[in-house]
Design a protein around this motif. Structure first.
Motif, PDB file in Angstrom:
ATOM      1  N   GLY A  69       0.600  -1.229   0.154  1.00  0.00           N
ATOM      2  CA  GLY A  69       0.228  -0.154  -0.025  1.00  0.00           C
ATOM      3  C   GLY A  69       0.990   1.453   0.245  1.00  0.00           C
ATOM      4  O   GLY A  69       1.965   1.440   0.278  1.00  0.00           O
ATOM      5  N   TRP A 108       0.779  -5.259 -10.650  1.00  0.00           N
ATOM      6  CA  TRP A 108      -0.374  -5.248 -10.815  1.00  0.00           C
ATOM      7  C   TRP A 108      -0.743  -3.957  -9.978  1.00  0.00           C
ATOM      8  O   TRP A 108      -0.492  -3.564  -9.157  1.00  0.00           O
ATOM      9  CB  TRP A 108      -1.553  -6.477 -10.757  1.00  0.00           C
ATOM     10  CG  TRP A 108      -2.822  -5.768 -10.719  1.00  0.00           C
ATOM     11  CD1 TRP A 108      -3.640  -4.837 -12.264  1.00  0.00           C
ATOM     12  CD2 TRP A 108      -4.552  -6.228 -10.489  1.00  0.00           C
ATOM     13  NE1 TRP A 108      -4.829  -4.959 -12.279  1.00  0.00           N
ATOM     14  CE2 TRP A 108      -5.042  -6.126 -10.911  1.00  0.00           C
ATOM     15  CE3 TRP A 108      -4.819  -6.637  -9.652  1.00  0.00           C
ATOM     16  CZ2 TRP A 108      -6.252  -6.394 -11.255  1.00  0.00           C
ATOM     17  CZ3 TRP A 108      -5.986  -7.342  -8.763  1.00  0.00           C
ATOM     18  CH2 TRP A 108      -6.946  -6.994  -9.715  1.00  0.00           C
ATOM     19  N   CYS A 115      -3.340  -4.994   2.900  1.00  0.00           N
ATOM     20  CA  CYS A 115      -1.757  -4.993   2.672  1.00  0.00           C
ATOM     21  C   CYS A 115      -0.629  -5.680   3.367  1.00  0.00           C
ATOM     22  O   CYS A 115      -1.240  -5.828   4.720  1.00  0.00           O
ATOM     23  CB  CYS A 115      -1.965  -3.518   2.625  1.00  0.00           C
ATOM     24  SG  CYS A 115      -2.432  -3.021   1.495  1.00  0.00           S
ATOM     25  N   ILE A 136       1.977  -6.508  -6.423  1.00  0.00           N
ATOM     26  CA  ILE A 136       0.355  -5.454  -6.429  1.00  0.00           C
ATOM     27  C   ILE A 136       0.555  -3.905  -5.081  1.00  0.00           C
ATOM     28  O   ILE A 136       1.203  -4.510  -4.589  1.00  0.00           O
ATOM     29  CB  ILE A 136      -0.752  -6.090  -5.615  1.00  0.00           C
ATOM     30  CG1 ILE A 136      -1.603  -7.016  -6.512  1.00  0.00           C
ATOM     31  CG2 ILE A 136      -1.978  -4.307  -5.311  1.00  0.00           C
ATOM     32  CD1 ILE A 136      -2.792  -7.327  -6.169  1.00  0.00           C
ATOM     33  N   LEU A 182      -2.278  -0.270  -9.005  1.00  0.00           N
ATOM     34  CA  LEU A 182      -4.191   0.015  -8.607  1.00  0.00           C
ATOM     35  C   LEU A 182      -3.785   1.186  -8.364  1.00  0.00           C
ATOM     36  O   LEU A 182      -3.385   1.493  -7.097  1.00  0.00           O
ATOM     37  CB  LEU A 182      -4.887  -0.939  -8.466  1.00  0.00           C
ATOM     38  CG  LEU A 182      -4.400  -2.190  -8.426  1.00  0.00           C
ATOM     39  CD1 LEU A 182      -5.041  -3.344  -7.454  1.00  0.00           C
ATOM     40  CD2 LEU A 182      -6.048  -2.399  -9.672  1.00  0.00           C
ATOM     41  N   ASP A 183      -4.775   2.687  -9.111  1.00  0.00           N
ATOM     42  CA  ASP A 183      -4.819   3.618  -8.268  1.00  0.00           C
ATOM     43  C   ASP A 183      -6.319   4.060  -8.236  1.00  0.00           C
ATOM     44  O   ASP A 183      -6.610   4.641  -8.984  1.00  0.00           O
ATOM     45  CB  ASP A 183      -4.042   5.146  -9.264  1.00  0.00           C
ATOM     46  CG  ASP A 183      -4.628   6.287  -8.698  1.00  0.00           C
ATOM     47  OD1 ASP A 183      -3.812   6.646  -7.675  1.00  0.00           O
ATOM     48  OD2 ASP A 183      -3.370   7.587  -9.622  1.00  0.00           O
ATOM     49  N   PRO A 204      -8.552   1.798  -7.137  1.00  0.00           N
ATOM     50  CA  PRO A 204      -9.010   1.333  -8.166  1.00  0.00           C
ATOM     51  C   PRO A 204     -10.865   1.028  -7.158  1.00  0.00           C
ATOM     52  O   PRO A 204     -11.468   0.405  -8.550  1.00  0.00           O
ATOM     53  CB  PRO A 204      -8.653  -0.276  -7.687  1.00  0.00           C
ATOM     54  CG  PRO A 204      -8.002  -0.496  -6.454  1.00  0.00           C
ATOM     55  CD  PRO A 204      -7.764   1.463  -6.107  1.00  0.00           C
ATOM     56  N   ILE A 260      -0.842  -0.044  -4.415  1.00  0.00           N
ATOM     57  CA  ILE A 260      -1.820   0.085  -4.363  1.00  0.00           C
ATOM     58  C   ILE A 260      -2.180   1.587  -3.773  1.00  0.00           C
ATOM     59  O   ILE A 260      -1.452   1.479  -2.690  1.00  0.00           O
ATOM     60  CB  ILE A 260      -3.096  -0.797  -3.741  1.00  0.00           C
ATOM     61  CG1 ILE A 260      -4.647  -0.332  -3.635  1.00  0.00           C
ATOM     62  CG2 ILE A 260      -3.011  -1.565  -2.445  1.00  0.00           C
ATOM     63  CD1 ILE A 260      -5.453  -1.144  -3.388  1.00  0.00           C
ATOM     64  N   THR A 261      -2.554   2.470  -4.387  1.00  0.00           N
ATOM     65  CA  THR A 261      -2.870   3.727  -3.698  1.00  0.00           C
ATOM     66  C   THR A 261      -4.486   3.655  -3.622  1.00  0.00           C
ATOM     67  O   THR A 261      -5.124   3.020  -4.014  1.00  0.00           O
ATOM     68  CB  THR A 261      -2.538   4.634  -4.125  1.00  0.00           C
ATOM     69  OG1 THR A 261      -3.524   5.209  -5.602  1.00  0.00           O
ATOM     70  CG2 THR A 261      -1.029   4.771  -4.829  1.00  0.00           C
ATOM     71  N   SER A 262      -4.440   3.815  -2.620  1.00  0.00           N
ATOM     72  CA  SER A 262      -6.097   4.609  -1.592  1.00  0.00           C
ATOM     73  C   SER A 262      -6.740   4.966  -0.686  1.00  0.00           C
ATOM     74  O   SER A 262      -5.503   5.368   0.251  1.00  0.00           O
ATOM     75  CB  SER A 262      -6.876   2.835  -1.520  1.00  0.00           C
ATOM     76  OG  SER A 262      -8.200   3.448  -1.286  1.00  0.00           O
ATOM     77  N   MET A 276      -7.392  -9.145  -5.387  1.00  0.00           N
ATOM     78  CA  MET A 276      -6.162  -8.733  -4.785  1.00  0.00           C
ATOM     79  C   MET A 276      -5.332  -9.437  -3.976  1.00  0.00           C
ATOM     80  O   MET A 276      -4.088 -10.141  -4.493  1.00  0.00           O
ATOM     81  CB  MET A 276      -6.327  -7.466  -4.411  1.00  0.00           C
ATOM     82  CG  MET A 276      -6.451  -6.747  -5.319  1.00  0.00           C
ATOM     83  SD  MET A 276      -6.522  -4.967  -4.530  1.00  0.00           S
ATOM     84  CE  MET A 276      -8.023  -4.357  -3.234  1.00  0.00           C
TER      85      MET A 276
END
Length: 250
Positions: A39, A163, A208, A194, A165-166, A168, A196-198, A184
């Motif tokens: 993350g 992968w 994560c 992966i 993911l911005d 997502p 990922i930003t969230s 995921m």
């Protein structure tokens, strides 16, 4: 296994990026390991989107190096970009195409074999609940959520190792949200990575393995949630406390 023994999937070294006189990324360094669900979180305007844009080769950076699956994005862009699938926060497609036409286009870009294309299409369209009647329709007629589902499918058509993911989950209903979350988890179980930003800290804390907290263009803290599960319940407070301290001492 210690981190030093793990294979690095994403490596960022001394990354710097400015817009005019404003330095957005300041000597940013990061390693993400193969098989990790990583993350990348922070407030708006602290450099998350710029990091992603540099990572996927959408923006040039001023200094530093970025490696994806061992390939440097500036020196071997074609090989580096084949390593990952990318989903942005807002779905971007060719809306005059049908869903099928768009996925066929993606398949041709990555030179996917006919057999792999058919198998991947059948599996992913079923997983994300985008049936033939929708895929036969023009994308401009899709809802926001349908467009995002199409982009998720497209990002995985070539079986990427990474992968990216911005944000997502924007525009996804609860059922697709759960499907994405399960996908995921499954993705990393097969040794893939992966990033990922969230803004959904609860989601990040739940899924994560590690989380990087970014502020003022650099990594302030990396929280290991896998080896210290109690931090999953504390991540929201860690996030808020870090920014409260930084703002107080700015």
């Amino acid at each position: 296994m210690e981190n030093s023994e793990k294979q690095v999937a994403i490596k960022i070294e001394h990354l710097k990026k400015s817009y005019g006189k404003k330095e957005v990324l300041h000597d940013l360094n990061l390693e993400v390991y193969r098989g990790e669900l990583f993350g990348y979180v922070g407030k708006n305007g602290v450099g998350k989107s710029t990091t992603i844009d540099c990572l996927i080769g959408a923006k040039k950076f001023d200094e530093g190096h970025i490696y994806l699956g061992g390939y440097e994005i500036n020196k071997e862009p074609f090989r580096a970009k084949k390593q990952f699938g990318y989903v942005s926060s807002e779905p971007v497609t060719y809306e005059m195409m049908t869903g099928y036409e768009y996925l066929q286009f993606i398949g041709s870009v990555y030179a996917i074999s006919d057999e792999a294309y058919k198998n991947n299409l059948a599996y992913l369209s079923n997983k994300f609940d985008l049936p033939s009647r929708d895929l036969n329709s023009v994308i401009s007629s899709y809802s926001h959520g349908m467009k995002q589902k199409l982009c998720l499918i497209a990002s995985l058509m070539h079986n990427p190792e990474i992968w990216i993911l911005d944000e997502p989950t924007v525009g996804l209903d609860i059922m697709v949200f759960e499907t994405l979350k399960n996908m995921m988890m499954e993705f990393t179980k097969h040794g893939r990575t992966i990033f990922i930003t969230s803004h959904n800290i609860d989601l990040v804390a739940k899924i994560c393995d590690r989380v990087a907290l970014i502020n003022n263009g650099k990594i302030e803290k990396i929280v290991d949630l896998k080896n210290d599960p109690d931090k999953r319940y504390q991540l929201h407070k860690i996030f808020l406390d870090m920014y409260a301290y930084k703002e107080k001492n700015a």
